[in-house]
Each structure stands twice: as structure tokens, then as C-alpha cells.
Design a protein around this motif. Sequence first.
Motif, PDB file in Angstrom:
ATOM      1  N   UNK A 117      51.487  43.730  45.679  1.00  0.00           N
ATOM      2  CA  UNK A 117      50.388  44.540  46.539  1.00  0.00           C
ATOM      3  C   UNK A 117      50.897  44.211  47.887  1.00  0.00           C
ATOM      4  N   UNK A 118      51.006  44.410  49.032  1.00  0.00           N
ATOM      5  CA  UNK A 118      51.399  44.522  50.847  1.00  0.00           C
ATOM      6  C   UNK A 118      49.874  43.956  51.277  1.00  0.00           C
ATOM      7  N   UNK A 119      49.614  42.601  51.553  1.00  0.00           N
ATOM      8  CA  UNK A 119      48.331  42.762  52.284  1.00  0.00           C
ATOM      9  C   UNK A 119      49.178  41.601  53.845  1.00  0.00           C
ATOM     10  N   UNK A 120      48.069  42.344  54.577  1.00  0.00           N
ATOM     11  CA  UNK A 120      48.909  41.556  56.141  1.00  0.00           C
ATOM     12  C   UNK A 120      49.666  41.235  56.024  1.00  0.00           C
ATOM     13  N   UNK A 121      50.823  41.829  55.053  1.00  0.00           N
ATOM     14  CA  UNK A 121      52.275  41.557  55.602  1.00  0.00           C
ATOM     15  C   UNK A 121      52.742  40.665  54.811  1.00  0.00           C
ATOM     16  N   UNK A 122      52.598  40.264  54.107  1.00  0.00           N
ATOM     17  CA  UNK A 122      52.882  39.844  52.897  1.00  0.00           C
ATOM     18  C   UNK A 122      52.498  40.020  51.461  1.00  0.00           C
ATOM     19  N   UNK A 123      53.188  39.572  50.126  1.00  0.00           N
ATOM     20  CA  UNK A 123      53.313  40.565  49.223  1.00  0.00           C
ATOM     21  C   UNK A 123      53.062  39.806  47.761  1.00  0.00           C
ATOM     22  N   UNK A 124      52.040  40.681  46.997  1.00  0.00           N
ATOM     23  CA  UNK A 124      51.021  39.620  45.867  1.00  0.00           C
ATOM     24  C   UNK A 124      51.246  40.127  45.376  1.00  0.00           C
ATOM     25  N   UNK A 125      51.583  39.867  44.109  1.00  0.00           N
ATOM     26  CA  UNK A 125      51.099  40.171  42.899  1.00  0.00           C
ATOM     27  C   UNK A 125      49.987  40.080  42.257  1.00  0.00           C
ATOM     28  N   UNK A 126      49.392  41.260  41.711  1.00  0.00           N
ATOM     29  CA  UNK A 126      48.464  41.932  41.877  1.00  0.00           C
ATOM     30  C   UNK A 126      47.880  43.078  40.584  1.00  0.00           C
ATOM     31  N   UNK A 127      46.671  43.364  40.841  1.00  0.00           N
ATOM     32  CA  UNK A 127      45.702  44.540  40.129  1.00  0.00           C
ATOM     33  C   UNK A 127      44.866  45.145  40.773  1.00  0.00           C
ATOM     34  N   UNK A 128      43.869  46.633  40.472  1.00  0.00           N
ATOM     35  CA  UNK A 128      42.904  47.096  41.366  1.00  0.00           C
ATOM     36  C   UNK A 128      42.457  47.146  39.779  1.00  0.00           C
ATOM     37  N   UNK A 129      40.635  47.081  40.369  1.00  0.00           N
ATOM     38  CA  UNK A 129      39.587  47.386  38.992  1.00  0.00           C
ATOM     39  C   UNK A 129      39.286  48.014  38.578  1.00  0.00           C
ATOM     40  N   UNK A 130      38.316  48.811  38.863  1.00  0.00           N
ATOM     41  CA  UNK A 130      37.493  50.052  38.819  1.00  0.00           C
ATOM     42  C   UNK A 130      36.122  49.691  37.932  1.00  0.00           C
ATOM     43  N   UNK A 131      34.829  49.930  39.246  1.00  0.00           N
ATOM     44  CA  UNK A 131      33.460  48.834  38.536  1.00  0.00           C
ATOM     45  C   UNK A 131      33.106  49.846  38.950  1.00  0.00           C
ATOM     46  N   UNK A 132      31.748  50.635  37.927  1.00  0.00           N
ATOM     47  CA  UNK A 132      30.650  51.405  38.580  1.00  0.00           C
ATOM     48  C   UNK A 132      29.679  50.570  38.293  1.00  0.00           C
ATOM     49  N   UNK A 133      28.931  51.191  39.246  1.00  0.00           N
ATOM     50  CA  UNK A 133      27.442  50.678  39.937  1.00  0.00           C
ATOM     51  C   UNK A 133      26.718  51.941  39.520  1.00  0.00           C
ATOM     52  N   UNK A 134      25.239  51.944  39.123  1.00  0.00           N
ATOM     53  CA  UNK A 134      24.310  52.611  39.249  1.00  0.00           C
ATOM     54  C   UNK A 134      23.292  52.025  39.127  1.00  0.00           C
ATOM     55  N   UNK A 135      21.996  53.042  40.566  1.00  0.00           N
ATOM     56  CA  UNK A 135      20.779  52.488  40.213  1.00  0.00           C
ATOM     57  C   UNK A 135      20.161  53.381  41.045  1.00  0.00           C
TER      58      UNK A 135
END
Length: 149
Positions: free
Chosen positions: A127-145
Motif C-alpha cells: 500500500x502507498x500511504x503518504x508517499x511511502x510503501x508498506x506491506x499491509x491488508x484490509x479488514x472488513x468489519x460489519x457493525x450493526x446497531x
Amino acid sequence: MQISAVRDAIADAARAIVLPAGIGKLTSLGYTPDAVVTPVFFVGEVEITYDRAMGRGLDELQFTCRVLAGRADDRSTQRVLDAMLSGSGQASLKAAIEAARGAPGEMALGGLADDLHLERVQGYRWYEHAGATYLGAELAIKVIGDGRT
């Protein structure tokens, strides 16, 4: 549900993980930061589905969170990320976040929601974040209320 409060509560839950020795602590934020210090978890985008039940009785929030493990292109960074994405263990984000569900019959996230569920991991990549590259992942979180609060 109050979105900002839910974001912060998810970040608080993620902060409970214990990373392998020598890695340090996870920085955990309820917002997308301008710059990061890895390893970092943050609550990013949100999709809102209103009126899942009549009378504003239930809303659904779908959060896309990111975890960035580091910039190093080596096995150690991947192992740290793998530990955080594991379904169990002291470094597991899933276990830490879902611990905030509370006991059966209790409200989740300290009373902010009816329930939450870390549904999936996606985008295990660089992932590129603020001009730098990082190894990462996305997490999908569902919230109900309750949609009336």
C-alpha cells in the motif's frame, strides 16, 4: 450509532493485541492518519446502510480498516502481518476486535452497537500511504446497531 465513537471503540479493541517480541506495540487509530508509524491499524472508509429494521431500529456500518506491518521487503514483515491476520492467537486482530462483542446478551463495543463481526481480510499487498510503501491488508468489519442513537 455514532460513527466516530464506533471507530474509536474498534481501534481500542485492536490495540489489545500483543505482537512478537522485538516488534513493539501496535499503533491503533480510529481515523485515517496523515503519516504512519508501523505497525499500524486504522479504521478507514465506512459504508452505511440505513433502516435495516422499521422505525430506524437497525443500521449497518461496513468499515474498511487497514493494517500496515512495515516497509521492509523481507519475511519478518510478512510474518508479523500474518500473525495479525491469523484467526486466533495473542497477535490476532480478529480475536481482539471480536472480544469487544461482549458476553452473550451484552451490547458490543461497550454499549455502542448491537454486534460486530470481522468478516474478511482482503487486499494483502503493498500500500502507498503518504508517499511511502508498506506491506499491509484490509479488514472488513460489519457493525450493526440502533439507528435512533
